[in-house]
Design an enzyme around this catalytic site. Structure first.
Site, mmCIF file in Angstrom:
data_model
loop_
_atom_site.group_PDB
_atom_site.id
_atom_site.type_symbol
_atom_site.label_atom_id
_atom_site.label_comp_id
_atom_site.label_asym_id
_atom_site.label_seq_id
_atom_site.Cartn_x
_atom_site.Cartn_y
_atom_site.Cartn_z
ATOM 1 N N GLU A 43 -4.457 22.397 18.764
ATOM 2 C CA GLU A 43 -5.915 22.242 18.620
ATOM 3 C C GLU A 43 -6.197 20.771 18.926
ATOM 4 O O GLU A 43 -6.010 19.910 18.075
ATOM 5 C CB GLU A 43 -6.368 22.576 17.198
ATOM 6 C CG GLU A 43 -6.089 23.995 16.740
ATOM 7 C CD GLU A 43 -6.920 25.025 17.457
ATOM 8 O OE1 GLU A 43 -7.883 24.652 18.166
ATOM 9 O OE2 GLU A 43 -6.594 26.213 17.342
ATOM 10 N N CYS A 67 -14.269 17.158 16.510
ATOM 11 C CA CYS A 67 -13.658 17.630 17.766
ATOM 12 C C CYS A 67 -14.627 18.516 18.529
ATOM 13 O O CYS A 67 -14.664 18.484 19.757
ATOM 14 C CB CYS A 67 -12.356 18.365 17.482
ATOM 15 S SG CYS A 67 -12.511 19.708 16.298
HETATM 16 P P1 NDP Z 1 -3.720 12.035 16.407
HETATM 17 O O1 NDP Z 1 -3.291 12.840 17.581
HETATM 18 O O2 NDP Z 1 -3.608 10.568 16.478
HETATM 19 O O3 NDP Z 1 -2.898 12.467 15.095
HETATM 20 C C1 NDP Z 1 -2.877 13.809 14.634
HETATM 21 C C2 NDP Z 1 -1.692 13.987 13.706
HETATM 22 O O4 NDP Z 1 -0.469 13.890 14.449
HETATM 23 C C3 NDP Z 1 -1.607 12.922 12.619
HETATM 24 O O5 NDP Z 1 -1.154 13.515 11.413
HETATM 25 C C4 NDP Z 1 -0.564 11.989 13.179
HETATM 26 O O6 NDP Z 1 0.088 11.248 12.191
HETATM 27 C C5 NDP Z 1 0.393 12.950 13.810
HETATM 28 N N1 NDP Z 1 1.302 12.347 14.792
HETATM 29 C C6 NDP Z 1 1.180 11.168 15.450
HETATM 30 N N2 NDP Z 1 2.214 10.984 16.300
HETATM 31 C C7 NDP Z 1 3.005 12.079 16.178
HETATM 32 C C8 NDP Z 1 4.218 12.508 16.809
HETATM 33 N N3 NDP Z 1 4.818 11.771 17.730
HETATM 34 N N4 NDP Z 1 4.737 13.698 16.451
HETATM 35 C C9 NDP Z 1 4.126 14.475 15.527
HETATM 36 N N5 NDP Z 1 2.978 14.138 14.903
HETATM 37 C C10 NDP Z 1 2.416 12.945 15.230
HETATM 38 O O7 NDP Z 1 -5.205 12.502 16.107
HETATM 39 P P2 NDP Z 1 -6.236 11.862 15.089
HETATM 40 O O8 NDP Z 1 -5.684 11.951 13.703
HETATM 41 O O9 NDP Z 1 -6.676 10.558 15.633
HETATM 42 O O10 NDP Z 1 -7.449 12.906 15.156
HETATM 43 C C11 NDP Z 1 -8.463 12.845 16.099
HETATM 44 C C12 NDP Z 1 -8.210 13.810 17.232
HETATM 45 O O11 NDP Z 1 -8.077 15.120 16.717
HETATM 46 C C13 NDP Z 1 -9.364 13.893 18.214
HETATM 47 O O12 NDP Z 1 -8.878 13.919 19.535
HETATM 48 C C14 NDP Z 1 -10.015 15.222 17.869
HETATM 49 O O13 NDP Z 1 -10.738 15.795 18.916
HETATM 50 C C15 NDP Z 1 -8.836 16.021 17.497
HETATM 51 N N6 NDP Z 1 -9.254 17.158 16.684
HETATM 52 C C16 NDP Z 1 -9.162 18.406 17.203
HETATM 53 C C17 NDP Z 1 -9.606 19.482 16.469
HETATM 54 C C18 NDP Z 1 -9.481 20.863 16.986
HETATM 55 O O14 NDP Z 1 -9.532 21.766 16.164
HETATM 56 N N7 NDP Z 1 -9.333 21.101 18.276
HETATM 57 C C19 NDP Z 1 -10.211 19.302 15.141
HETATM 58 C C20 NDP Z 1 -10.238 17.946 14.697
HETATM 59 C C21 NDP Z 1 -9.777 16.924 15.454
HETATM 60 P P3 NDP Z 1 -0.419 9.761 11.867
HETATM 61 O O15 NDP Z 1 -1.887 9.834 11.662
HETATM 62 O O16 NDP Z 1 0.330 9.461 10.629
HETATM 63 O O17 NDP Z 1 -0.040 8.950 13.069
#
Ligand code: NDP
Length: 495
Positions: free
Chosen positions: A245, A279
């Site tokens: 997602e 999102c």
């Molecule tokens: P990120 O992609 O930065 O992070 C998402 C999660 O992935 C966090 O828990 C993060 O941990 C973790 N993460 C980071 N690096 C890794 C890795 N290498 N392997 C596994 N997990 C990892 O997204 P954001 O938190 O900045 O959220 C915003 C984004 O989410 C926007 O692009 C938004 O559009 C999208 N989004 C999509 C939705 C949907 O349903 N389609 C709904 C809501 C948001 P950590 O934060 O600790 O780095």
């Protein structure tokens, strides 16, 4: 040791991850940081818990999940306060978010048995001596990785589906919202104290990466498209299936027969709720020429009334502010005009609502996910031009159409997983509708029947009921029987 703190930026002190309010810098809470080994141990504990949880059956799980739903509802104010404390999310936004989360939890709990439980399939004449049976069995342990923008709803959708299907869950919240994530795991443990069926693990990207490599049955990731690719690469090592997602750049189309004031009200909310950090937020509007001027005027009037810091909360992460500033600057440098807000909109972590017009289609404000309280509005000659512009990006998450005669036809032609007609974002709140995107917005579904099926492995079983009239699957068939099979095939499949 005490590290220097920047409001909104999580810090690690003495093995604890501390999250802070993006405006005040006040500490929201602290959770233990998990090493890769800790994540692995949590997954091992979850395997035992999964077997116990699955043994409760659909009815047993339903009772527990509905109790958890009620508990969350009873403590909704406490949860909203926590969400404010660590993300700055206004109270009303947190309540709306939680209400959608409760709907999904309720729906998944009540419908898992019907959607995933054992059922007899209709008999096929070609194998009439066997009955067919289908059921969806849990994967065992599901890993849920969540973002910071909707720290309650985005994880609770897949967690509800995964738990209702009989899986245990190891949940890695965003480093920006670990306290809300821990609250969810702790409240679940109040209604399911026997086994660690839902655990939270904390840390930065490495903890998520460790979860991807931990040989869980499935990973469901909600976050950015860039991180999604890393998640898939890590999951590929063990062929761990994933649901993605990811981000979006959703468009609204306003057709000639639209109720313009209703469209403006929806565009303002769809774009600015949660300060645009949504999102499925509306980031672009394509309005046809006859209604364009009235629509822009109504959007400016309505968005101009919103109170910064009250209706519009802060950017949750400091990095997000820079992205929004860059997109506004890029739009203005390319010839766009700000009819509300603009170059001076950024005030620390707060950003005033900004409405941009005449922005070139190749500008970052139109092409990239902004994730802030901004909106571009573009005049188009007709709905066809609006659709082709809306569909021009690699993203394809949600969308919105305002109009009467052709609205549903337009909705069908939008390249996205979801569309709201004469409203915005509505699809995320209906427990029985699937949620997910296409293209760079990801694949797989959470919520609804499709979402439940993602968390079960389809298991097909046949049961012999009598001797075979057409014994094809044995070396003991005779040439005459093979000829009878040919005749039967011609009767069954010719027309
Ligand atoms: P990120 O992609 O930065 O992070 C998402 C999660 O992935 C966090 O828990 C993060 O941990 C973790 N993460 C980071 N690096 C890794 C890795 N290498 N392997 C596994 N997990 C990892 O997204 P954001 O938190 O900045 O959220 C915003 C984004 O989410 C926007 O692009 C938004 O559009 C999208 N989004 C999509 C939705 C949907 O349903 N389609 C709904 C809501 C948001 P950590 O934060 O600790 O780095």
């Amino acid at each position: 040791m005490t590290a220097t703190r920047t409001p909104g930026l999580p810090v690690v002190e003495d093995g604890s991850l501390i999250s802070t309010n993006p405006t005040t810098g006040a500490e929201a809470g602290r959770v233990p940081v998990s090493s890769a080994d800790d994540v692995g141990n949590a997954v091992e504990r979850a395997r035992t818990a999964a077997a116990w949880w699955a043994s409760l059956g659909f009815d047993g799980r339903r009772a527990r999940l509905l109790r958890w739903r009620t508990l969350i509802l009873e403590r909704i104010e406490e949860l909203a306060a926590l969400a404010y404390a660590e993300s700055g999310k206004p109270h009303a936004d947190a309540i709306v978010e939680t209400s959608a989360a409760i709907e999904h939890l309720d729906w998944a709990a009540r419908n898992a048995k019907r959607v995933l439980g054992p059922r007899r399939m209709r008999t096929r004449l070609v194998l009439a001596e066997h009955s067919g049976h289908l059921e969806y069995q849990p994967y065992g342990v599901v890993g849920v990785i969540g973002p910071w923008n909707y720290p309650i709803l985005t994880p609770l959708g897949p967690i509800s589906g995964a738990l209702a299907a009989g899986n245990a869950v190891v949940f890695k919240p965003s480093e920006y919202t670990p306290v809300v994530g821990q609250w969810l795991a702790d409240t679940f443990a109040e209604v399911v104290p026997e086994q660690p069926v839902l655990q939270a693990v904390h840390g930065f990207g490495e903890a998520g990466a460790a979860l991807c490599r931990s040989r869980v049955g499935k990973i469901t990731f909600t976050g950015s498209t860039a991180t999604a690719k890393k998640v898939m690469a890590a999951c590929a090592e063990n062929l761990t299936p994933v649901i993605i997602e990811a981000g979006g750049k959703d468009a609204m189309i306003v057709d000639a027969d639209a109720d313009v004031r209703a469209a403006a009200e929806a565009a303002v909310w769809g774009a600015l709720t949660n300060a645009g950090q949504t999102c499925i937020g509306i980031e672009r509007v394509y309005a046809v020429a006859p209604v364009y001027d009235a629509f822009v005027a109504a959007v400016v009037e309505k968005a101009g009334k919103l109170k910064l810091g009250e209706d519009i909360g802060p950017m949750t992460t400091p990095a997000q502010t820079d992205v929004v500033r860059r997109h506004i600057d890029d739009a203005l440098a390319g010839g766009g005009r700000a009819v509300l807000g603009g170059a001076d909109a950024v005030q620390g972590s707060l950003i005033a609502p900004t409405v941009l017009v005449d922005v070139p289609e190749d500008s970052s404000a139109v092409r990239e996910e902004t994730f802030g309280p901004t909106l571009t509005i573009t005049k188009v000659s007709d709905a066809d031009e609006a659709i082709s512009k809306a569909n021009a990006l690699p993203y394809g998450l949600g969308g919105s159409v305002f109009g009467k005669k052709n609205a549903i036809r337009i909705a069908r032609r939008l390249r996205s997983g979801m569309v709201a007609v004469n409203s915005t974002l509505t699809f995320v709140g209906m427990g029985n509708l699937p949620f997910g995107g296409v293209g760079d917005s990801g694949f797989g579904r959470i919520h609804g029947e499709d979402g439940l099926r993602e968390f079960g492995v389809a298991k097909a079983i046949t049961v012999r009921r009598g001797p075979s009239l057409l014994p094809a699957m044995t070396f003991e068939r005779t040439p005459q029987q093979v000829q009878r099979i040919v005749k039967a095939l011609k009767v069954l499949y010719r027309n």
